[in-house]
Design a protein around this motif. Sequence first.
Motif, PDB file in Angstrom:
ATOM      1  N   PHE A 253       1.004  -1.122   0.083  1.00 45.44           N
ATOM      2  CA  PHE A 253      -0.080   0.110  -0.135  1.00 45.44           C
ATOM      3  C   PHE A 253       0.735   1.352   0.068  1.00 45.44           C
ATOM      4  CE2 PHE A 253      -2.243   3.458   2.043  1.00 45.44           C
ATOM      5  CZ  PHE A 253      -3.242   3.580   1.091  1.00 45.44           C
ATOM      6  N   LEU A 254       1.665   1.397   0.813  1.00 43.53           N
ATOM      7  CA  LEU A 254       2.831   2.390   0.989  1.00 43.53           C
ATOM      8  C   LEU A 254       3.419   2.716  -0.323  1.00 43.53           C
ATOM      9  CD1 LEU A 254       4.043   2.146   4.412  1.00 43.53           C
ATOM     10  CD2 LEU A 254       2.128   3.575   3.820  1.00 43.53           C
ATOM     11  N   ARG A 255       4.020   1.628  -1.163  1.00 42.46           N
ATOM     12  CA  ARG A 255       4.425   1.650  -2.401  1.00 42.46           C
ATOM     13  C   ARG A 255       3.738   2.561  -3.419  1.00 42.46           C
ATOM     14  NH1 ARG A 255       4.580  -3.411  -5.960  1.00 42.46           N
ATOM     15  NH2 ARG A 255       2.734  -2.878  -6.096  1.00 42.46           N
ATOM     16  N   ASP A 256       2.349   1.940  -3.473  1.00 44.33           N
ATOM     17  CA  ASP A 256       1.447   2.602  -4.288  1.00 44.33           C
ATOM     18  C   ASP A 256       1.225   3.963  -4.056  1.00 44.33           C
ATOM     19  OD1 ASP A 256       1.270   0.279  -5.959  1.00 44.33           O
ATOM     20  OD2 ASP A 256      -0.497  -0.645  -4.969  1.00 44.33           O
ATOM     21  N   TRP A 257       0.972   4.174  -2.547  1.00 47.31           N
ATOM     22  CA  TRP A 257       0.520   5.592  -1.918  1.00 47.31           C
ATOM     23  C   TRP A 257       1.434   6.495  -2.527  1.00 47.31           C
ATOM     24  CZ3 TRP A 257      -3.508   7.581  -0.176  1.00 47.31           C
ATOM     25  CH2 TRP A 257      -3.466   9.061   0.563  1.00 47.31           C
ATOM     26  N   GLU A 258       2.918   6.162  -2.440  1.00 46.03           N
ATOM     27  CA  GLU A 258       3.897   7.103  -2.756  1.00 46.03           C
ATOM     28  C   GLU A 258       3.946   7.541  -4.485  1.00 46.03           C
ATOM     29  OE1 GLU A 258       5.892   9.113  -1.096  1.00 46.03           O
ATOM     30  OE2 GLU A 258       4.476   8.119   0.709  1.00 46.03           O
ATOM     31  N   ARG A 259       3.351   6.739  -4.980  1.00 50.07           N
ATOM     32  CA  ARG A 259       3.357   6.915  -6.712  1.00 50.07           C
ATOM     33  C   ARG A 259       2.205   7.586  -6.801  1.00 50.07           C
ATOM     34  NH1 ARG A 259       5.157   1.552  -7.185  1.00 50.07           N
ATOM     35  NH2 ARG A 259       2.962   0.931  -8.085  1.00 50.07           N
ATOM     36  N   ALA A 260       1.078   7.474  -6.129  1.00 49.54           N
ATOM     37  CA  ALA A 260      -0.113   8.166  -6.410  1.00 49.54           C
ATOM     38  C   ALA A 260      -0.182   9.607  -6.476  1.00 49.54           C
ATOM     39  CB  ALA A 260      -1.225   7.664  -5.342  1.00 49.54           C
ATOM     40  N   VAL A 261      -1.105  10.204  -7.220  1.00 53.76           N
ATOM     41  CA  VAL A 261      -1.378  11.576  -7.495  1.00 53.76           C
ATOM     42  C   VAL A 261      -2.100  12.516  -6.142  1.00 53.76           C
ATOM     43  CG1 VAL A 261      -2.024  13.468  -9.245  1.00 53.76           C
ATOM     44  CG2 VAL A 261      -1.023  11.239  -9.897  1.00 53.76           C
ATOM     45  N   ARG A 262      -1.629  13.404  -5.727  1.00 48.16           N
ATOM     46  CA  ARG A 262      -2.474  14.465  -4.818  1.00 48.16           C
ATOM     47  C   ARG A 262      -3.378  15.171  -5.757  1.00 48.16           C
ATOM     48  NH1 ARG A 262       2.002  16.617  -0.558  1.00 48.16           N
ATOM     49  NH2 ARG A 262       3.282  14.761  -0.511  1.00 48.16           N
ATOM     50  N   VAL A 263      -4.569  14.946  -5.386  1.00 44.19           N
ATOM     51  CA  VAL A 263      -5.745  15.459  -6.347  1.00 44.19           C
ATOM     52  C   VAL A 263      -6.140  17.004  -5.453  1.00 44.19           C
ATOM     53  CG1 VAL A 263      -7.738  15.346  -7.390  1.00 44.19           C
ATOM     54  CG2 VAL A 263      -6.440  13.466  -7.040  1.00 44.19           C
ATOM     55  N   PRO A 264      -6.431  18.296  -6.080  1.00 47.42           N
ATOM     56  CA  PRO A 264      -6.966  19.226  -5.629  1.00 47.42           C
ATOM     57  C   PRO A 264      -8.446  19.131  -5.872  1.00 47.42           C
ATOM     58  CG  PRO A 264      -6.500  19.823  -7.675  1.00 47.42           C
ATOM     59  CD  PRO A 264      -5.845  18.409  -7.654  1.00 47.42           C
ATOM     60  N   TRP A 265      -8.948  18.422  -4.561  1.00 46.68           N
ATOM     61  CA  TRP A 265     -10.694  18.084  -4.791  1.00 46.68           C
ATOM     62  C   TRP A 265     -11.243  19.140  -4.655  1.00 46.68           C
ATOM     63  CZ3 TRP A 265     -11.266  13.255  -6.408  1.00 46.68           C
ATOM     64  CH2 TRP A 265     -10.305  12.358  -6.173  1.00 46.68           C
ATOM     65  N   TYR A 266     -10.875  20.439  -3.940  1.00 48.87           N
ATOM     66  CA  TYR A 266     -11.678  21.652  -3.664  1.00 48.87           C
ATOM     67  C   TYR A 266     -11.925  22.137  -5.417  1.00 48.87           C
ATOM     68  CZ  TYR A 266     -10.686  21.372   1.215  1.00 48.87           C
ATOM     69  OH  TYR A 266     -10.581  20.950   2.578  1.00 48.87           O
TER      70      TYR A 266
END
Length: 334
Positions: A253-266
């Motif tokens: 999970f942490l490996r995938d989390w670090e590759r994931a994109v932060r999204v400006p949900w607002y």
Amino acid sequence: MPDVPPGTALPPRPAAPPDPGPAYAVPPGPAEKELYLSVLRAGRVSLRELMEQDAAATVRLLELGLLSRYVHQEWVVAVNPRVATAKLSAALRAGAGDLLARAESAGAELDELADSYDAAQQHTRIAHVFGQVRIQQRLLAIVADHWDEALAAQPGPRAPEFVADDPQVRAALARGAVTDVLYQPVARQAPHTVAYAAAATDWGMRLRVLDEPFARMLIFDRRVAVISTTVDNRSGAAFIEDRAVVDHLVRLFLRDWERAVRVPWYDEVGRELPEPLRRVGELLAEGLTQRAVASRLGLSERTVAGHIARLRERYDADTLFQLGWLMRDGGRHD
């Protein structure tokens, strides 16, 4: 978070919880213990059935935290008595001086029920559960217990009933629990999921998007993991408490989390930053430290830290200096 649809309000009860005093601090009596054990043996019981059987004992067990109610399906499950012990102890300590000695032995008052709970929970380190109701029941028992971290990988589209306000999750976030949720890009195409993500960001949840295949899983406190075992990802699940396996899933999970994109949900829902976050960002842009920001706004450092975490997620900032730089002119540099 767990696929447990939110529900309705509790049955009629006092508007405010009873004052923690001698009457409230009395441990459960024989009738209440017997009712608790009957629920423990059954696994889950209809709230209406319990109220008809013994309304007073049912309400008492709910108030003590020995029973937890699944609000959507109108049934309850037994909760580990050791969780209720802390609440009982606090109530006893709030009483007069002659109750202080009893507070020290509050755990002993529930030892009998705790032993029964432990006996009922004996299972293999990997338990296979089939059927949505049974899976939801077991998830509820986990969520109802005290937890400090939840990691959730939720691939594919999210049904509206599974991305709605969850009071238990909000309460956990309010007391400082960490909740990280991983979605796939399809989630950004569903207005109800985007709206939920924006709202959940306000609560303190972090939600990122990974454009890669990954398996559905839930991990609580890096102690128990839940994975799907059927093709439909709904009718079968494995509840894993083997430390080596859980640690491996956490690393994935942490490996995938670090590759994931932060999204400006607002931005996704056309919202401006909430006013508290905007004010924190402005002060960071002026060069103030976290402690100075808290002092200037009259907030606790813990609250400011939560706001900063949301801003860092929103602006993909790794440091306070970087975040302050990005927050110049109201954050219009991203």
